[in-house]
Design a protein around this motif. Structure first.
Motif, PDB file in Angstrom:
ATOM      1  N   LEU A  29       0.831  -1.198   0.000  1.00 12.17           N
ATOM      2  CA  LEU A  29       0.000   0.000   0.000  1.00 12.17           C
ATOM      3  C   LEU A  29       0.869   1.252   0.000  1.00 12.17           C
ATOM      4  N   PHE A  30       1.932   1.242   0.793  1.00  9.80           N
ATOM      5  CA  PHE A  30       2.878   2.357   0.859  1.00  9.80           C
ATOM      6  C   PHE A  30       3.478   2.624  -0.526  1.00  9.80           C
ATOM      7  N   GLY A  31       3.972   1.570  -1.172  1.00 13.46           N
ATOM      8  CA  GLY A  31       4.571   1.722  -2.490  1.00 13.46           C
ATOM      9  C   GLY A  31       3.568   2.188  -3.530  1.00 13.46           C
ATOM     10  N   TYR A  32       2.371   1.626  -3.460  1.00 12.11           N
ATOM     11  CA  TYR A  32       1.338   2.023  -4.424  1.00 12.11           C
ATOM     12  C   TYR A  32       1.000   3.505  -4.263  1.00 12.11           C
ATOM     13  N   ASP A  33       0.839   3.932  -3.008  1.00 10.67           N
ATOM     14  CA  ASP A  33       0.492   5.325  -2.758  1.00 10.67           C
ATOM     15  C   ASP A  33       1.617   6.274  -3.169  1.00 10.67           C
ATOM     16  N   LEU A  34       2.852   5.831  -3.036  1.00 10.30           N
ATOM     17  CA  LEU A  34       3.971   6.648  -3.501  1.00 10.30           C
ATOM     18  C   LEU A  34       3.955   6.803  -5.021  1.00 10.30           C
ATOM     19  N   GLY A  35       3.555   5.728  -5.712  1.00 10.47           N
ATOM     20  CA  GLY A  35       3.741   5.681  -7.154  1.00 10.47           C
ATOM     21  C   GLY A  35       2.591   6.136  -8.016  1.00 10.47           C
ATOM     22  N   PHE A  36       1.331   5.937  -7.574  1.00 16.44           N
ATOM     23  CA  PHE A  36       0.238   6.138  -8.535  1.00 16.44           C
ATOM     24  C   PHE A  36       0.055   7.603  -8.926  1.00 16.44           C
ATOM     25  N   MET A  37       0.432   8.528  -8.046  1.00 16.58           N
ATOM     26  CA  MET A  37       0.270   9.942  -8.378  1.00 16.58           C
ATOM     27  C   MET A  37       1.234  10.383  -9.484  1.00 16.58           C
ATOM     28  N   GLY A  38       2.335   9.665  -9.655  1.00 16.10           N
ATOM     29  CA  GLY A  38       3.271  10.022 -10.705  1.00 16.10           C
ATOM     30  C   GLY A  38       2.628   9.993 -12.077  1.00 16.10           C
ATOM     31  N   GLY A  39       1.809   8.968 -12.332  1.00 11.75           N
ATOM     32  CA  GLY A  39       1.119   8.872 -13.607  1.00 11.75           C
ATOM     33  C   GLY A  39       0.028   9.918 -13.760  1.00 11.75           C
ATOM     34  N   LEU A  40      -0.595  10.277 -12.634  1.00 11.35           N
ATOM     35  CA  LEU A  40      -1.663  11.269 -12.693  1.00 11.35           C
ATOM     36  C   LEU A  40      -1.128  12.654 -13.046  1.00 11.35           C
ATOM     37  N   THR A  41       0.140  12.915 -12.721  1.00  9.57           N
ATOM     38  CA  THR A  41       0.706  14.243 -13.012  1.00  9.57           C
ATOM     39  C   THR A  41       0.854  14.493 -14.513  1.00  9.57           C
ATOM     40  N   THR A  42       0.735  13.445 -15.315  1.00 10.34           N
ATOM     41  CA  THR A  42       0.798  13.622 -16.769  1.00 10.34           C
ATOM     42  C   THR A  42      -0.533  13.275 -17.439  1.00 10.34           C
ATOM     43  N   SER A  43      -1.576  13.019 -16.646  1.00  2.00           N
ATOM     44  CA  SER A  43      -2.895  12.654 -17.195  1.00  2.00           C
ATOM     45  C   SER A  43      -3.682  13.911 -17.571  1.00  2.00           C
ATOM     46  N   PRO A  44      -4.047  14.086 -18.853  1.00  2.00           N
ATOM     47  CA  PRO A  44      -4.844  15.261 -19.251  1.00  2.00           C
ATOM     48  C   PRO A  44      -6.169  15.347 -18.502  1.00  2.00           C
ATOM     49  N   GLU A  45      -6.806  14.190 -18.270  1.00  2.00           N
ATOM     50  CA  GLU A  45      -8.091  14.179 -17.569  1.00  2.00           C
ATOM     51  C   GLU A  45      -7.926  14.707 -16.145  1.00  2.00           C
ATOM     52  N   PHE A  46      -6.880  14.247 -15.465  1.00  4.27           N
ATOM     53  CA  PHE A  46      -6.626  14.684 -14.086  1.00  4.27           C
ATOM     54  C   PHE A  46      -6.280  16.170 -14.052  1.00  4.27           C
ATOM     55  N   LEU A  47      -5.377  16.592 -14.922  1.00  7.77           N
ATOM     56  CA  LEU A  47      -4.940  17.990 -14.939  1.00  7.77           C
ATOM     57  C   LEU A  47      -6.087  18.927 -15.273  1.00  7.77           C
ATOM     58  N   GLY A 144      16.673  -9.266   9.360  1.00  7.48           N
ATOM     59  CA  GLY A 144      16.964  -8.439   8.192  1.00  7.48           C
ATOM     60  C   GLY A 144      16.385  -9.032   6.922  1.00  7.48           C
ATOM     61  N   ARG A 145      16.472 -10.357   6.779  1.00  5.11           N
ATOM     62  CA  ARG A 145      15.920 -11.002   5.577  1.00  5.11           C
ATOM     63  C   ARG A 145      14.405 -10.878   5.534  1.00  5.11           C
ATOM     64  N   MET A 146      13.757 -10.984   6.712  1.00  3.85           N
ATOM     65  CA  MET A 146      12.303 -10.826   6.754  1.00  3.85           C
ATOM     66  C   MET A 146      11.901  -9.409   6.335  1.00  3.85           C
ATOM     67  N   MET A 147      12.664  -8.410   6.805  1.00  2.60           N
ATOM     68  CA  MET A 147      12.356  -7.040   6.424  1.00  2.60           C
ATOM     69  C   MET A 147      12.576  -6.823   4.928  1.00  2.60           C
ATOM     70  N   ALA A 148      13.633  -7.434   4.391  1.00  2.00           N
ATOM     71  CA  ALA A 148      13.888  -7.293   2.953  1.00  2.00           C
ATOM     72  C   ALA A 148      12.739  -7.908   2.145  1.00  2.00           C
ATOM     73  N   MET A 149      12.217  -9.052   2.608  1.00  3.78           N
ATOM     74  CA  MET A 149      11.073  -9.672   1.938  1.00  3.78           C
ATOM     75  C   MET A 149       9.861  -8.754   1.988  1.00  3.78           C
ATOM     76  N   GLN A 150       9.631  -8.137   3.142  1.00  3.79           N
ATOM     77  CA  GLN A 150       8.506  -7.227   3.284  1.00  3.79           C
ATOM     78  C   GLN A 150       8.656  -6.042   2.347  1.00  3.79           C
ATOM     79  N   LEU A 151       9.870  -5.475   2.296  1.00  2.00           N
ATOM     80  CA  LEU A 151      10.073  -4.261   1.529  1.00  2.00           C
ATOM     81  C   LEU A 151      10.073  -4.502   0.027  1.00  2.00           C
ATOM     82  N   SER A 152      10.279  -5.751  -0.392  1.00  5.39           N
ATOM     83  CA  SER A 152      10.157  -6.018  -1.824  1.00  5.39           C
ATOM     84  C   SER A 152       8.736  -5.725  -2.288  1.00  5.39           C
ATOM     85  N   ASN A 153       7.792  -5.809  -1.355  1.00  7.79           N
ATOM     86  CA  ASN A 153       6.402  -5.504  -1.705  1.00  7.79           C
ATOM     87  C   ASN A 153       6.149  -4.009  -1.815  1.00  7.79           C
ATOM     88  N   LEU A 154       6.981  -3.196  -1.177  1.00  2.00           N
ATOM     89  CA  LEU A 154       6.901  -1.757  -1.420  1.00  2.00           C
ATOM     90  C   LEU A 154       7.171  -1.490  -2.897  1.00  2.00           C
TER      91      LEU A 154
END
Length: 495
Positions: A29-47, A144-154
């Motif tokens: 969810l963290f990664g998705y929320d970081l990323g989805f707005m990037g595409g919206l900044t170039t969307s004519p409909e959004f702008l 550390g390996r467990m955290m790395a596995m978790q963060l791959s989902n970011l």
């Protein structure tokens, strides 16, 4: 002998994997929320919907999320220890879902900003507590390996966000940007449905004197019987660390004090870790990838979305080349710069990405772990906000020189980390306190001495032995510290 307790019929490493999976959805969810707005900044409909905002307002539409997240982390700073790790996470996910619904239904800038702030608040709560919950549940040898596995989902969240944006770019109408906003809710529902059935942190439960529940949780996570010697010993170590810290610390203000456990020093290191992580420049591409590829390099909108999506996939790979050539001015060099950015992102994953989310949780003492972790996450969101807010303006005004700023900060980071960051890998969380404890001469060690001792195998072997002996003695005598005579025997043995 009693049966080993289970959660969801799981125990031991399989149960830890379940905790990792649930944590992973939070970070997806963290990664998705970081990323989805990037595409919206170039969307004519959004702008068009929001009046074709200038670079400054567009940056704030993206970075308002980080403001909300910073406030959410501050809220955890004040109230988080009262309710536990799991309730904080669930409450955060519910708040994100409410914010996402407001964004999806927006028709004006004010409503959209309100949704961004509210969703950010919830995510700030989640990102403060999730790393602590996982660190306190995982075994030291593979934490550390467990955290790395978790963060791959970011990163997976970033991938989903970029490809959803790309796919929706072929649809006409407001669904082009409303669907990416609404998709946040799905990840929130998964967290809310899954997390209640998993164990609470045994260290948190012990800290609030729910010893029976803590023992059940720990035994299930270790896959052992509640009356097993290894479980009893680990519980003693946890209780010993809590008892020592309780004598020295007591309120939220202790994050700014030594408190007998070098509290402020450890919080300052955790704060700086997130400062260096964000000022590396990584969120320039995570949050604004399509915008950078389109505005700075000169790609078409669809090519920018496609290359940005590919960048997040390549994020899983390797290698680093400094990204300072973006925006040089010719399309050929611009595409070469895109290749360089791929290398930058992937090597960031191997270094700062996983380490700096687990490191504050490992470094901070239990009494300050949630509050100090909140301060570290405030740092994360504060500097993320700064980077995302100023990047469109920097690109517009100074072009490729923007990336020289980030390059210089990365060079400064290297000696700072080398000289001032203690090694915590594979250490029991309670053993880290002994790294910062007074030495035999009664003097508090400098941070440089702590760093040196943390990589001294003989010293660390002594730390492990001391922790076990003190935990055993405290359980038998009911005292926190050993009698002076016993301490003198220890000192004599190590001279």
């Amino acid at each position: 002998m009693a049966n080993s307790p289970t959660f969801l019929r799981l125990k031991g490493q399989n149960l830890v994997y379940a905790v990792v999976l649930c944590s992973s959805f939070g970070f997806l969810l963290f990664g998705y929320d970081l990323g989805f707005m990037g595409g919206l900044t170039t969307s004519p409909e959004f702008l068009n919907q929001f009046g074709n905002p200038n670079a400054s307002l567009l940056g704030f539409l993206v970075s308002a999320y980080e403001v909300g997240a910073m406030i959410g982390a501050i809220a955890v700073f004040f109230v988080g220890d009262r309710v536990g790790r799991k309730p904080n996470n669930i409450a955060g996910a519910i708040i994100v879902a409410i914010g996402a619904a407001i964004q999806t239904s927006s028709y004006g800038v004010g409503q959209f900003l309100a949704g961004r702030l509210i969703a950010g608040f919830g995510l700030g709560m989640c990102t403060t507590v999730i790393p602590i919950w996982l660190a306190e549940c995982a075994m030291p040898k593979n934490r550390g390996r467990m955290m790395a596995m978790q963060l791959s989902n970011l990163i997976m969240g970033l991938i989903i966000a970029n490809w959803v944006d790309y796919g929706m770019s072929f649809y006409a109408g407001s669904i082009q940007w409303r669907f990416p906003c609404a998709l946040q809710i799905v990840f929130c529902l998964v967290v809310c449905c899954f997390m209640p059935w998993l164990p609470e942190s045994p260290r948190y439960l012990a800290n609030v004197d729910r010893i029976g529940e803590a023992t059940v949780s720990l035994a299930a996570l270790r896959g052992d019987h509640m009356d097993a010697e290894s479980i009893a010993m680990e519980m003693k170590e946890i209780q010993y660390a809590i008892a020592v810290e309780a004598e020295e610390t007591g309120s939220w203000a202790d994050v700014f004090k030594d408190g007998g456990v070098s509290g402020f020093t450890r919080v300052a290191i955790a704060f700086s870790a997130n400062f260096f992580q964000q000022l590396s420049g990584v969120n320039v591409m995570s949050s604004l990838g399509p915008y950078i590829f389109q505005v700075s390099i000169g790609m078409s909108r669809y090519d920018a979305l496609l290359v940005s999506g590919g960048l997040q996939i390549f994020y899983f790979l390797s290698s680093l080349i400094p990204a300072i050539f973006v925006g040089i001015g010719t399309k050929g060099l611009g595409y070469a710069a895109a290749v360089v950015l791929y290398f930058f992102q992937t090597f960031f994953t191997l270094g700062w990405q996983s380490n700096m989310w687990i490191y504050p949780s490992e470094l901070l003492p239990l009494k300050l772990r949630l509050r100090g972790g909140a301060v570290a996450v405030v740092s994360q969101w504060l500097w993320t906000f700064l980077v995302v807010e100023i990047t469109p303006v920097m690109i517009t005004n100074i072009g490729y020189k923007s990336y020289i700023v980030f390059a210089i900060i990365n060079f400064v980071t290297v000696p700072f980390v080398y000289f001032f960051y203690p090694e915590t890998s594979q250490l029991p969380l309670e053993a880290v306190d002994l790294l910062f404890a007074d030495r035999q001469n009664g003097q508090r060690p400098s941070i440089r001495q702590v760093v040196k001792d943390s990589i001294d195998k003989a010293f660390m072997a002594e730390v492990h032995a001391t922790l076990q002996e003190r935990a055993r003695y405290g359980a038998e005598s009911g005292e926190v510290e050993k009698p002076k005579a016993m301490a003198e025997v220890e000192n004599a043995a190590t001279v």
